[in-house]
Design a protein around this motif. Structure first.
Motif, PDB file in Angstrom:
ATOM      1  N   CYS A   1       0.823  -1.210   0.000  1.00  0.00           N
ATOM      2  CA  CYS A   1       0.000   0.000   0.000  1.00  0.00           C
ATOM      3  C   CYS A   1       0.862   1.268   0.000  1.00  0.00           C
ATOM      4  N   THR A   2       2.000   1.214   0.663  1.00  0.00           N
ATOM      5  CA  THR A   2       2.855   2.412   0.709  1.00  0.00           C
ATOM      6  C   THR A   2       3.615   2.614  -0.604  1.00  0.00           C
TER       7      THR A   2
ATOM      8  N   ASP B   1      -0.160   2.670  -6.075  1.00  0.00           N
ATOM      9  CA  ASP B   1      -1.427   3.388  -6.170  1.00  0.00           C
ATOM     10  C   ASP B   1      -2.094   2.961  -7.475  1.00  0.00           C
TER      11      ASP B   1
ATOM     12  N   ASP C   1      -4.290   1.166  -4.237  1.00  0.00           N
ATOM     13  CA  ASP C   1      -3.912   0.131  -3.272  1.00  0.00           C
ATOM     14  C   ASP C   1      -5.161  -0.480  -2.619  1.00  0.00           C
TER      15      ASP C   1
ATOM     16  N   ILE D   1      -6.470  -0.560   0.223  1.00  0.00           N
ATOM     17  CA  ILE D   1      -6.481  -0.017   1.586  1.00  0.00           C
ATOM     18  C   ILE D   1      -7.695  -0.499   2.383  1.00  0.00           C
TER      19      ILE D   1
ATOM     20  N   LEU E   1      -6.882  -3.781   3.705  1.00  0.00           N
ATOM     21  CA  LEU E   1      -5.911  -3.654   4.805  1.00  0.00           C
ATOM     22  C   LEU E   1      -6.595  -3.223   6.106  1.00  0.00           C
TER      23      LEU E   1
END
Lengths: 530, 111
Positions: free
Chosen positions: B52-53, B56, B58, B60, B63
């Protein structure tokens, strides 16, 4: 082997009896049958609890001692009752972990503990065979001569009187070198405990045996029968704290240690002897041998030799047989012993940084105190607890407080700490489905205890001499580890944190404070011979 | 990386299902399963966080669901090791959240 046939037939924390328990009447008081209010309630009638109670009582505090067995029926009654200011861990290790000041304070506190015992015996007129004698530390074959040289320097630096010798007095089969420590001591633990208890009663203290504290918190305790003792201060001196889940138990490891008592003709050197430990077995906690004499009759003494330690619950099947045999062999090679009269084992709590935990309980109210981590020096550590906890309760400054604080964490013992806790995690990984010692009760022979899985649940099953099967849950109520059978003491021992239970599930040792559920007792028609 | 996370979550899910069976029956949970299930799931979450970091778009939402499920899992394992009763409803919610997070992750990757 002396079994549970002491004068009262009362069980101690195992199936065997120590030389003390087998020859001395149990110290019993009435169970608690009323609610009480007191200044200090002390849970545990071992040397630590009774020493705390005695010190507080002579200072005028109102004390109540609660003990679930009888006085010294736990590990105190299984000691070999050496009184030493030279700890089972070397002073050079204490210096490395706790610094010069820490090592000096350790030496000072243990020296004062022996002095305190000697003084108390005189003050209270206790006849308990107390003797001052020399202690001799000699090399284990796995150790190097340099370790004695290092210990000599470190012990002197810590303030301990020590001499270098080139022979071992009393042991002719081995040549030196050896360190001699004058002014050590020994006594008869149960006679001492009886004297202390009588002194507590004389000073208006109260002692209740056969009384189990089911609930312990900062307000006091509640017994199994529902009687409450309300107190301003609570001292938990139960060998290992039974009211804590994690805090202390990650910082210490339970070991079994084995002892034999053998007849030996009178006339030899009277001393305490111990070796530096077997570094081939464990470099961090090298198991060592320890020896003393005790009066028996006009012609004989009893030579008491101990050692061959291993982590509780980690031995192989019939481990105790091998350990006693190794201990006997080691002893016969050094001392002219005759018949072996006693065999027993005890539990030692070994802190990762070598010193006991004595003081305020971490993550608890300030009026709750614990004593644990005897580290093989339970007599002196228990006595230090008597002095230190009394000072903490009375608000008297004590220079030992920081050294023994249960909240301490020494980064220099981090490796040992991690190793111990990884070992606990490894135990959990042995708990997987369809994994047990046996798949059917018929595979369990007489006097054997095995783990069996039935419908996904694990049970501990023991078949006694009369072919009765006793089935308990195999899950330790403390942290859910699988217990293991200890054939020597006929107990279920937890390899994670050292909780122990009788064959029918009754708790013998913390940290568990409750029994294993007992499911059934079956008389089998067919006798199976072991 | 995301494939590795899916693989780890799949293994964790299999063990989770087995454990759920023990919880529902009110039986002792085998600790080897407990202590394998948790670390597998945590390893999956770590990979997902890294993904995710660095990417893009992601996953999220997936998560977040896994993180909530993980916090429930921590409560479950703590209660389990302390010998306290494991609330079946909490075990069910923990599992459902993880399944939802896993479904979203699969949709993110394969749709």
């Amino acid at each position: 082997m002396k079994k549970n046939d002491n004068p009262d037939g009362i069980k101690t924390s195992g199936d065997t009896l120590s030389v003390w328990s087998a020859t001395t009447p149990s110290i019993k008081y009435e169970p608690l049958t009323k609610h009480l209010k007191t200044d200090v309630v002390i849970i545990g009638g071992g040397i630590a609890g009774v020493s705390v109670a005695y010190n507080l009582a002579i200072q005028g505090k109102k004390v109540v001692v609660i003990e679930d067995g009888y006085i010294a029926s736990g590990e105190t009654g299984r000691t070999t009752a050496h009184l030493v200011n030279v700890l089972d861990d070397r002073y050079y290790d204490l210096e490395r972990i706790h610094g010069d000041e820490g090592a000096s304070l350790a030496a000072e506190s243990h020296t004062q503990a022996i002095d305190f015992i000697e003084r108390t015996i005189a003050t209270e007129n206790i006849d308990c065979d107390f003797t001052r004698l020399n202690g001799y530390l000699f090399l284990h074959p796995s150790d190097k001569k340099e370790s004695l040289e290092k210990e000599y320097l470190a012990a002197r630096k810590a303030g301990i009187k020590v001499e270098n010798l080139n022979h071992i007095p009393g042991i002719t089969s081995e040549s030196g070198p050896c360190l001699s420590f004058p002014g050590q001591g020994q006594f008869h633990i149960l006679k001492y405990m009886k004297g202390l208890c009588e002194a507590i009663i004389k000073h208006k203290g109260e002692i209740y045996t056969g009384t189990h504290a089911r609930q312990i918190d900062s307000t006091g305790i509640v017994t199994d029968q529902g009687y409450k003792v309300t107190a301003d201060h609570v001292v938990v001196a139960t060998n290992t704290p039974v009211q804590d889940q994690f805090a202390i138990h990650t910082k210490q490891t339970a070991y079994r240690t084995y002892v034999i008592g053998a007849k030996i003709k009178k006339g030899g050197t009277k001393a305490l002897w111990w070796d530096t430990g077997d570094f081939d077995v464990d470099k961090d906690v090298a198991p060592y041998h320890y020896v003393r004499l005790q009066e028996m009759d006009e012609a004989h003494n009893i030579l008491i030799a101990g050692g061959e330690d291993h982590v509780t619950g980690k031995g192989e099947t019939n481990e105790e047989i091998h350990r006693y045999a190794a201990l006997e062999s080691w002893t016969r090679a050094r001392f002219p012993i005759e018949e072996i009269i006693y065999r027993w084992s005890g539990q030692v709590m070994e802190p990762a940084d070598s010193l006991a935990f004595i003081g305020r309980n971490p993550m608890d109210k300030d009026n709750v105190y614990i004593v644990t981590g005897d580290s093989g020096n339970g007599m002196t550590h228990g006595t230090i607890a008597g002095i230190l906890i009394t000072d903490l309760i009375l608000g008297v400054e004590n220079s030992w407080e920081k050294l023994y604080s249960p909240s301490r964490f020494s980064f220099k013992s981090t490796g040992h700490y991690i190793k111990n806790n990884m070992s606990v995690i490894a135990e959990y990984f042995k708990d997987y489905p369809m994994h047990a010692d046996v798949s059917d009760f018929s595979e369990i022979k007489t006097t054997e205890g095995k783990i069996i899985e039935i419908k996904g649940e694990k049970f501990g099953a023991y078949r006694d001499e009369e072919n009765h099967l006793h089935v308990v849950s195999a899950i330790c109520p403390h942290m859910q580890c699988i217990v293991k059978w200890n054939g020597g003491e006929k107990s279920w021992d937890c390899p994670c944190h050292g909780s122990r239970f009788t064959y029918d599930g009754k708790v013998l040792n913390g940290p568990a404070n409750g029994d294993l559920p007992y499911y059934l007792s079956i008389k089998q028609p067919k006798i199976i011979q072991s | 990386m995301i494939i590795a996370a899916i693989a780890l979550f799949s293994l964790a899910a299999i063990l989770g299902l087995l454990l759920f069976g023990f919880v529902i029956k009110g039986k002792h949970t085998p600790k080897a399963l407990v202590l394998t299930h948790g670390p597998l799931a945590i390893a999956g979450i770590i990979l997902l966080v890294i993904y995710c970091t660095q990417n893009d778009p992601d996953p999220i939402d997936s998560l977040i669901l896994f993180l909530i499920a993980a916090s429930g899992g921590l409560i479950l394992v703590a209660r389990d090791l302390m010998g306290k009763t494991i609330p079946k409803w909490l075990a069910a919610i923990h599992g459902l959240l993880a399944v939802a997070g896993f479904s979203l992750l699969l949709m993110f990757q394969f749709s």
